[in-house]
Design an enzyme around this catalytic site. Sequence first.
Site, PDB file in Angstrom:
ATOM      1  N   ASP A 153     -14.602 -14.690  35.971  1.00  0.00           N
ATOM      2  CA  ASP A 153     -15.827 -14.544  36.763  1.00  0.00           C
ATOM      3  C   ASP A 153     -16.000 -16.149  37.440  1.00  0.00           C
ATOM      4  O   ASP A 153     -17.051 -16.226  37.787  1.00  0.00           O
ATOM      5  CB  ASP A 153     -16.971 -14.446  35.806  1.00  0.00           C
ATOM      6  CG  ASP A 153     -17.169 -15.479  34.731  1.00  0.00           C
ATOM      7  OD1 ASP A 153     -18.021 -15.326  33.886  1.00  0.00           O
ATOM      8  OD2 ASP A 153     -16.370 -16.294  34.611  1.00  0.00           O
ATOM      9  N   ASP A 192     -15.036 -20.307  30.108  1.00  0.00           N
ATOM     10  CA  ASP A 192     -15.741 -19.674  29.012  1.00  0.00           C
ATOM     11  C   ASP A 192     -14.815 -20.042  27.770  1.00  0.00           C
ATOM     12  O   ASP A 192     -13.854 -20.790  27.592  1.00  0.00           O
ATOM     13  CB  ASP A 192     -15.608 -18.124  29.138  1.00  0.00           C
ATOM     14  CG  ASP A 192     -14.203 -17.855  29.765  1.00  0.00           C
ATOM     15  OD1 ASP A 192     -14.247 -17.076  30.587  1.00  0.00           O
ATOM     16  OD2 ASP A 192     -13.032 -18.021  29.116  1.00  0.00           O
ATOM     17  N   ASP A 250     -23.493 -29.569  20.703  1.00  0.00           N
ATOM     18  CA  ASP A 250     -24.280 -30.537  21.587  1.00  0.00           C
ATOM     19  C   ASP A 250     -25.668 -30.138  21.456  1.00  0.00           C
ATOM     20  O   ASP A 250     -26.084 -28.726  21.214  1.00  0.00           O
ATOM     21  CB  ASP A 250     -24.073 -30.107  23.009  1.00  0.00           C
ATOM     22  CG  ASP A 250     -24.581 -31.257  24.247  1.00  0.00           C
ATOM     23  OD1 ASP A 250     -23.803 -31.608  24.831  1.00  0.00           O
ATOM     24  OD2 ASP A 250     -25.620 -32.003  23.734  1.00  0.00           O
ATOM     25  N   ASP A 261     -28.579 -34.713  22.539  1.00  0.00           N
ATOM     26  CA  ASP A 261     -28.891 -34.979  23.871  1.00  0.00           C
ATOM     27  C   ASP A 261     -30.115 -35.819  23.867  1.00  0.00           C
ATOM     28  O   ASP A 261     -31.046 -35.475  23.172  1.00  0.00           O
ATOM     29  CB  ASP A 261     -29.036 -33.692  24.519  1.00  0.00           C
ATOM     30  CG  ASP A 261     -29.281 -33.779  25.795  1.00  0.00           C
ATOM     31  OD1 ASP A 261     -28.424 -34.118  26.656  1.00  0.00           O
ATOM     32  OD2 ASP A 261     -30.286 -33.345  26.422  1.00  0.00           O
ATOM     33  N   GLU A 297     -27.175 -39.611  22.106  1.00  0.00           N
ATOM     34  CA  GLU A 297     -27.039 -39.944  23.584  1.00  0.00           C
ATOM     35  C   GLU A 297     -28.366 -40.879  23.797  1.00  0.00           C
ATOM     36  O   GLU A 297     -29.535 -40.178  23.224  1.00  0.00           O
ATOM     37  CB  GLU A 297     -26.922 -38.881  24.444  1.00  0.00           C
ATOM     38  CG  GLU A 297     -26.860 -39.390  25.984  1.00  0.00           C
ATOM     39  CD  GLU A 297     -27.181 -38.149  27.080  1.00  0.00           C
ATOM     40  OE1 GLU A 297     -28.297 -37.455  26.810  1.00  0.00           O
ATOM     41  OE2 GLU A 297     -26.695 -38.442  28.117  1.00  0.00           O
ATOM     42  N   HIS A 324     -19.715 -35.733  31.487  1.00  0.00           N
ATOM     43  CA  HIS A 324     -19.905 -34.554  32.484  1.00  0.00           C
ATOM     44  C   HIS A 324     -21.242 -35.248  33.336  1.00  0.00           C
ATOM     45  O   HIS A 324     -21.885 -34.494  34.343  1.00  0.00           O
ATOM     46  CB  HIS A 324     -20.727 -33.343  31.862  1.00  0.00           C
ATOM     47  CG  HIS A 324     -21.721 -33.603  30.830  1.00  0.00           C
ATOM     48  ND1 HIS A 324     -21.843 -34.185  29.758  1.00  0.00           N
ATOM     49  CD2 HIS A 324     -23.139 -33.220  31.221  1.00  0.00           C
ATOM     50  CE1 HIS A 324     -22.946 -34.401  29.319  1.00  0.00           C
ATOM     51  NE2 HIS A 324     -23.761 -33.682  30.122  1.00  0.00           N
ATOM     52  N   ASP A 325     -21.879 -36.443  32.934  1.00  0.00           N
ATOM     53  CA  ASP A 325     -22.807 -37.021  33.708  1.00  0.00           C
ATOM     54  C   ASP A 325     -22.539 -38.180  34.612  1.00  0.00           C
ATOM     55  O   ASP A 325     -23.355 -38.852  35.378  1.00  0.00           O
ATOM     56  CB  ASP A 325     -24.120 -37.423  32.998  1.00  0.00           C
ATOM     57  CG  ASP A 325     -24.817 -36.272  32.143  1.00  0.00           C
ATOM     58  OD1 ASP A 325     -25.349 -36.698  30.892  1.00  0.00           O
ATOM     59  OD2 ASP A 325     -24.735 -35.286  32.733  1.00  0.00           O
TER      60      ASP A 325
HETATM   61  O1  ISL Z   1     -26.985 -40.302  33.635  1.00  0.00           O
HETATM   62  C1  ISL Z   1     -28.114 -40.121  33.619  1.00  0.00           C
HETATM   63  C2  ISL Z   1     -29.301 -41.051  33.465  1.00  0.00           C
HETATM   64  O2  ISL Z   1     -28.915 -42.081  34.136  1.00  0.00           O
HETATM   65  C3  ISL Z   1     -28.552 -38.630  33.820  1.00  0.00           C
HETATM   66  O3  ISL Z   1     -27.480 -38.070  34.669  1.00  0.00           O
HETATM   67  C4  ISL Z   1     -28.707 -37.866  32.627  1.00  0.00           C
HETATM   68  O4  ISL Z   1     -29.766 -36.739  32.873  1.00  0.00           O
HETATM   69  C5  ISL Z   1     -29.125 -38.444  31.536  1.00  0.00           C
HETATM   70  O5  ISL Z   1     -28.018 -39.095  31.080  1.00  0.00           O
HETATM   71  C6  ISL Z   1     -29.323 -37.579  30.255  1.00  0.00           C
HETATM   72  O6  ISL Z   1     -28.344 -36.582  30.038  1.00  0.00           O
HETATM   73  C7  ISL Z   1     -28.555 -35.597  29.021  1.00  0.00           C
HETATM   74  O7  ISL Z   1     -29.620 -34.892  29.365  1.00  0.00           O
HETATM   75  C8  ISL Z   1     -29.842 -34.025  30.474  1.00  0.00           C
HETATM   76  C9  ISL Z   1     -28.768 -33.314  30.984  1.00  0.00           C
HETATM   77  O8  ISL Z   1     -28.817 -32.937  32.425  1.00  0.00           O
HETATM   78  C10 ISL Z   1     -27.332 -34.075  31.063  1.00  0.00           C
HETATM   79  O9  ISL Z   1     -26.313 -33.306  31.435  1.00  0.00           O
HETATM   80  C11 ISL Z   1     -27.063 -34.484  29.324  1.00  0.00           C
HETATM   81  O10 ISL Z   1     -26.305 -35.193  29.238  1.00  0.00           O
HETATM   82  C12 ISL Z   1     -31.074 -33.403  30.084  1.00  0.00           C
HETATM   83  O11 ISL Z   1     -30.576 -32.344  29.058  1.00  0.00           O
HETATM   84 CA    CA Z   2     -15.433 -16.810  32.640  1.00  0.00          CA
END
Ligand code: ISL
Ligand code: CA
Length: 562
Positions: free
Chosen positions: A26, A30, A99, A206, A264, A337-338
């Site tokens: 898709d 996954d 997470d 998070d 985090e 991923h950020d």
């Molecule tokens: O890097 C950041 C702040 O400078 C932002 O990209 C990020 O939102 C922040 O690090 C918090 O990140 C976490 O919470 C967010 C989510 O979008 C992020 O992917 C996650 O890692 C809200 O849940």
């Molecule tokens: Ca898939």
Amino acid sequence: ELAPPWWSSAVVYQIYPRSFADANGDGIGDLRGIINHLDHIAGLGADVLWLSPIYRSPQDDNGYDISDYQDIDPLFGTLADFDELLARAHERGLKLIMDLVVNHTSDEHAWFVESRDPASPKRDWYIWRPAREGFEPGTPGAEPTNWGSFFGGSAWEYDEASGEYYLHLFSRKQPDLNWENPDVRAAVYAMMNWWVDRGADGFRMDVINLISKTYPLADGAVAPGQPFSFEIDKVANGPRLVEFLEEMNHAVGLTDKQLFTVGEMVSCDVDHARAYTSREHDRLGMVFTFEHVSLDQGPGGKLDPRPLHLPDLKKNLALWQEGLYGEGWNSLYFENHDQPRSVSRLGDDSEEYRIASAKALATALHLHQGTPYVYQGQEIGMTNAGFTTIEQYADIEALGQFKQMVDAGADPEALLAGLGKMSRDNARTPMPWTPEGGFTDATPWLPLNPTTPTINVASDGADPHGVSAYYRELIRLRHELPVVQMGRFDLLLPEDERLWAFTRTWGEDRLLVVINMTSALAGVPMAELPDIEDARLLLTNLSTGQDLQTLQPWEARVYALS
Ligand code: ISL
Ligand code: CA
């Protein structure tokens, strides 16, 4: 002297499931796709797998907006798939951490749906406030405080039906939970225990330092050119954070069961981190700081990139080494991923120097003290995505901040240049398994990186001098050498703008690391380094065989001094 925790010699591999491997065609990654590639991860020598959220979610923030914490989103599979993944990971000696996103839920979570009713006992599970005194509810300026959301716009959303606003530090579909409410905390701990009972080995938490806000909620300072206040101290590191962390630790047995935890922490300095990761208390195993990934950004954050001064980076990491040595514990990361791809951000992603600089960066990071994190694709030296138009971006943060800044009069071209360097989508292009892609048989949810034909797992893995082969060597050093795991860190040549040099000392064992962090030759001030007369070269990324006096571009060397 407390024995070091098991994670002090561990390496974590982070998977962003949506972009890792698509097994059902898709176009979205996954759990089956992860199961099919566990050997790649175990083959690197990783010890822990961190999965970004896989729970049921409307996917407004790619799963960081959770509508059911105890079910797997059909996009990724089922709880049975999760159980199989967990078993396969454990078979390979891989621990698996979830997470934990509990500063906020999705606005489609049953808790929030109930909370919308002012008469519901769950009204106080979220942070509801009337309009600002003297303002017509729902009109500009009527928001209860002048706070901005991380994703652009106000941090308050007006709920017409109940005539009040609810707080959302992230998207309006991510309402903040009210951690002052003991029922909220109990529900979170019960959910955590449910995952631990299912076999999860710990949690990445998070934005966990946002769960204790400073009350009463009050306006913050508004910086020039900003439409709202981003005064982070109003919402981060609040007065009850340590209390909540210890309560959670005891309710879930995090220390007792030696479960892996990493918090985090948006806005967390080394003094906060020493408290949060104190070995003398039951709090967190380690934290993710943002100090070192903010040195090349101005007040506008990711849309406001600035040149990086190497001494600032070296000294910031050294500050954290010193501040936590013997008392707390560090995470070591450049990517997730950020964050954008480190070989584009800190290295040189040209054809000529990409591989050498990817290895140089890995050498620096993995030989500091702490738990290193390898983000999917970092182990093959993946580069930024090269997006040039706003239409190419999918990330709610990029789109929200871009709109806010354009509305405030900023130059779209400058913002696009910033996004090209710093956007989170740079790290979210699908994992390239083969020169043809290998991620999916369908159209991927985000385009493959155009470098896929040359930068992919198969091609890199076939190269004995590839990036992943080098990661295996670095990870082996951490597993085998107490000096890497426990040695005291000392920064050398702190002001040098080309070289990154440091030692690690543990009893009689001493390592010297010297790295040329530029794309030019670099002379090495030998007189300012320990004598390497009797040293043994443990690891290098270029095998030039030359003396240390002159390092090739991006050449890294690791010596055993005794
Ligand atoms: O890097 C950041 C702040 O400078 C932002 O990209 C990020 O939102 C922040 O690090 C918090 O990140 C976490 O919470 C967010 C989510 O979008 C992020 O992917 C996650 O890692 C809200 O849940
Ligand atoms: Ca898939």
